[in-house]
Design a protein around this motif. Structure first.
Motif, short mmCIF file in Angstrom:
data_model
loop_
_atom_site.label_atom_id
_atom_site.label_comp_id
_atom_site.label_asym_id
_atom_site.label_seq_id
_atom_site.Cartn_x
_atom_site.Cartn_y
_atom_site.Cartn_z
N VAL A 39 -0.24 -3.53 -17.81
CA VAL A 39 0.02 -3.64 -16.37
C VAL A 39 -1.21 -4.21 -15.66
CG1 VAL A 39 1.75 -1.82 -16.25
CG2 VAL A 39 -0.68 -1.23 -16.06
N MET A 40 -0.99 -4.67 -14.43
CA MET A 40 -2.04 -5.26 -13.62
C MET A 40 -2.46 -4.29 -12.54
SD MET A 40 -0.50 -9.15 -13.36
CE MET A 40 1.24 -8.73 -13.41
N PRO A 41 -3.74 -3.91 -12.49
CA PRO A 41 -4.19 -2.89 -11.53
C PRO A 41 -3.85 -3.21 -10.08
CG PRO A 41 -5.90 -3.29 -13.17
CD PRO A 41 -4.83 -4.32 -13.40
N HIS A 42 -3.95 -4.47 -9.68
CA HIS A 42 -3.72 -4.79 -8.26
C HIS A 42 -2.26 -4.57 -7.88
CE1 HIS A 42 -2.26 -8.65 -9.91
NE2 HIS A 42 -1.62 -8.80 -8.76
N VAL A 43 -1.32 -4.72 -8.83
CA VAL A 43 0.09 -4.46 -8.53
C VAL A 43 0.32 -2.96 -8.36
CG1 VAL A 43 2.46 -4.72 -9.33
CG2 VAL A 43 0.79 -6.54 -9.76
N ILE A 44 -0.31 -2.16 -9.21
CA ILE A 44 -0.19 -0.70 -9.08
C ILE A 44 -0.75 -0.25 -7.73
CG2 ILE A 44 -0.88 1.52 -10.07
CD1 ILE A 44 -1.04 0.07 -12.79
N GLU A 45 -1.89 -0.80 -7.33
CA GLU A 45 -2.46 -0.45 -6.03
C GLU A 45 -1.48 -0.77 -4.91
OE1 GLU A 45 -5.17 1.10 -5.34
OE2 GLU A 45 -6.30 1.04 -7.21
N ASP A 46 -0.86 -1.93 -5.00
CA ASP A 46 0.08 -2.37 -3.97
C ASP A 46 1.29 -1.45 -3.90
OD1 ASP A 46 1.28 -4.63 -2.18
OD2 ASP A 46 2.80 -4.31 -3.73
N ARG A 47 1.90 -1.15 -5.06
CA ARG A 47 3.08 -0.29 -5.09
C ARG A 47 2.75 1.14 -4.70
NH1 ARG A 47 7.28 -2.91 -3.96
NH2 ARG A 47 5.67 -4.27 -3.10
N ALA A 48 1.57 1.63 -5.11
CA ALA A 48 1.18 3.00 -4.78
C ALA A 48 1.01 3.16 -3.27
CB ALA A 48 -0.10 3.39 -5.51
N ALA A 49 0.38 2.18 -2.64
CA ALA A 49 0.18 2.25 -1.19
C ALA A 49 1.52 2.27 -0.46
CB ALA A 49 -0.67 1.07 -0.73
N LEU A 50 2.47 1.47 -0.95
CA LEU A 50 3.79 1.44 -0.32
C LEU A 50 4.51 2.77 -0.51
CD1 LEU A 50 6.01 -0.23 1.11
CD2 LEU A 50 6.80 -0.93 -1.16
N MET A 51 4.46 3.33 -1.73
CA MET A 51 5.14 4.60 -1.97
C MET A 51 4.50 5.75 -1.19
SD MET A 51 6.33 4.79 -5.96
CE MET A 51 6.86 3.30 -6.82
N ARG A 52 3.18 5.73 -1.07
CA ARG A 52 2.51 6.77 -0.27
C ARG A 52 2.98 6.69 1.17
NH1 ARG A 52 -2.26 4.59 -2.32
NH2 ARG A 52 -2.93 5.60 -4.25
N ALA A 53 3.04 5.49 1.72
CA ALA A 53 3.39 5.34 3.13
C ALA A 53 4.83 5.74 3.41
CB ALA A 53 3.16 3.89 3.56
N THR A 54 5.74 5.38 2.51
CA THR A 54 7.16 5.66 2.74
C THR A 54 7.59 7.02 2.18
OG1 THR A 54 7.73 4.53 0.67
CG2 THR A 54 7.77 3.21 2.71
N ALA A 55 6.79 7.60 1.27
CA ALA A 55 7.18 8.83 0.56
C ALA A 55 8.60 8.70 0.02
CB ALA A 55 7.06 10.06 1.47
N ALA A 56 8.82 7.58 -0.67
CA ALA A 56 10.16 7.30 -1.19
C ALA A 56 10.06 6.45 -2.44
CB ALA A 56 11.00 6.58 -0.13
N ASN A 57 11.06 6.61 -3.31
CA ASN A 57 11.27 5.70 -4.43
C ASN A 57 12.36 4.74 -3.98
OD1 ASN A 57 11.13 8.44 -6.84
ND2 ASN A 57 9.44 7.32 -5.89
N LEU A 58 11.98 3.51 -3.68
CA LEU A 58 12.90 2.57 -3.05
C LEU A 58 13.77 1.82 -4.04
CD1 LEU A 58 10.38 1.12 -0.44
CD2 LEU A 58 12.16 2.85 -0.05
N GLU A 59 13.38 1.79 -5.33
CA GLU A 59 14.19 1.09 -6.33
C GLU A 59 13.98 1.73 -7.69
OE1 GLU A 59 13.09 -3.05 -6.44
OE2 GLU A 59 11.07 -2.63 -5.75
N PRO A 60 15.06 1.89 -8.45
CA PRO A 60 14.94 2.58 -9.73
C PRO A 60 14.33 1.70 -10.81
CG PRO A 60 17.19 1.88 -9.41
CD PRO A 60 16.45 1.54 -8.14
#
Length: 425
Positions: free
Chosen positions: A132-153
């Protein structure tokens, strides 16, 4: 948050949840609000098309548009909050597991959507097969933290049993009832969703899945993001689980496609000139479908790639054995060392072309035509790949060996927007 009573499960532990879904009365149509997964959306054209298809398209949550990361994440959180408040999105009244079907005439795929207890790779319950690519994980983690949601399975696969009962029996029963939703998306796939809320049926599904391990077919970065966010929260919490679709590939085989590379800063002429003496290079005078057929035939014999971007297609194959011996790490299984993705990254990108694996140098694109069009429009090089077989992926994953990032694209992928998991419910 329903944790459905944690038992001593050594395999997959899938629990019901209150799915958040679109109210069809408040949107222009279910097909108009769904999207491919975030990393499959072709940008910018596909993004703009989805945004304009309906003001409530899910792409506004998974790929919010703003000038900074923080602004994008806050925008997604505010949008989710507004849509829930307006009733555009609403939680189902009862927790359940969801039977999800995708059908396009040639392919019928059915699986179970639920909240899966997260497990460390060492547990061997969920097997990743790609780096995996660290910058993508950072991006997705920030989005999940902000929304407190799993938006796609995530899309996970397992190999089920042929006998009666279990998850497949529950799926067979569910599809005879009226679905919660039924829609056909622009790609021609027909989607249907059912909820399984009966405690006995849920217990039957969970008991069956608890005997199995799963392979990550699509969603390695989101899985790594789930694990990171779980580590940030004291357990037990809703962050101990992540939204997944589980498909039994013994019954519903997936289609495996390649993910192509676009090299922003390398013109085709320079790419080809660097290969003299180390690869065989042939220019093909034919349309793209025929060129891909030629690539498939060459890939059956050994490592092969198709370069494009200058108006032609160039088949690159038969790498020098001496070059491979010098550049491909020798401490991995033979199946890994001979992968096209391994040779592309270790030999071509690292050694021959000296291209860093960073977003400003390499884009990963699922669509073949889009990769070629981008290269021809921007003057870089499209590297088209032939897909690897699923059994190779699964065998390497069981050995604990990960493939180079973005090596495979399993499908059909679940449509984003069919059902969401908001951790508040």
């Amino acid at each position: 948050m329903n944790t459905a009573g944690h038992t001593d499960v050594h395999g997959l532990d899938l629990i019901p949840f209150r799915g958040v879904r679109y109210d069809p009365e408040r949107v222009g149509g279910l097909a108009a609000v769904t999207s491919p997964p975030y990393d499959v959306v072709v940008r910018p054209d596909g993004l703009l098309e989805l945004e304009s298809s309906d003001p409530h398209n899910i792409v506004r949550l998974i790929l919010p548009q703003a000038t900074t990361q923080a602004a994008r994440d806050q925008q997604a959180a505010d949008t989710l909050h507004d849509w829930l408040g307006e009733g555009v999105l609403a939680p189902d009244p009862l927790p359940g597991l969801y039977v999800y079907e995708q059908h396009d005439g040639d392919i019928l795929q059915r699986g179970i959507i639920g909240a899966l207890r997260l497990s460390a790779p060492a547990d061997g319950v969920v097997l990743p097969h790609e780096d995996v690519m660290p910058h993508v994980i950072e991006d997705r983690a920030a989005l999940m933290r902000a929304t407190a949601a799993n938006l796609e399975p995530l899309l996970l696969t397992y190999r089920g049993d042929t006998g009666a009962g279990g998850a497949n029996a529950a799926i067979d029963r569910a599809v005879h009832h009226k679905p919660l939703l039924s829609t056909t998306t622009e790609d021609g796939f027909h989607h249907r969703l059912w909820a399984v809320t009966d405690p006995a049926e849920i217990a039957e599904i969970r008991s069956d899945l608890a005997r199995h391990q799963a392979l990550i077919a699509d969603g390695h970065h989101r899985w790594a993001t789930y694990l990171r966010l779980r580590g940030e929260h004291a357990s037990p919490s809703p962050w101990d689980f992540g939204l997944v679709l589980l498909v039994d590939t013994a019954r519903y085989p997936l289609r495996v496609r390649a993910i192509h590379r676009y090299l922003h800063r390398l013109p085709v002429a320079d790419a080809l000139a660097s290969l003299t003496g180390s690869f065989r290079v042939r220019t093909l005078e034919c349309p793209l479908p025929k060129a891909m057929d030629t690539l498939a035939a060459a890939a059956a014999e050994g490592n092969a790639f198709l370069l494009a971007g200058d108006g032609a297609f160039h088949l690159v194959d038969r790498p020098s054995p001496d070059l491979l011996a010098r550049t491909v790490p020798a401490d991995r299984p033979e199946a890994w060392r001979t992968l096209d993705a391994t040779v592309l990254h270790a030999t071509l990108l690292d050694h021959v072309w000296h291209i860093p694996d960073a977003p400003e140098h390499i884009a990963y694109i699922h669509h073949t035509e889009a990769t070629v069009e981008k290269a021809e429009r921007e003057g870089g090089t499209a590297v088209l790949m032939h897909p690897v077989r699923e059994e190779v992926v699964r065998d390497l994953a069981r050995q604990g060996v990960t493939m180079p990032r973005k090596s495979t694209s399993f499908g059909p992928k679940p449509a984003t927007g069919v059902v969401l998991r908001d951790l508040a419910f």
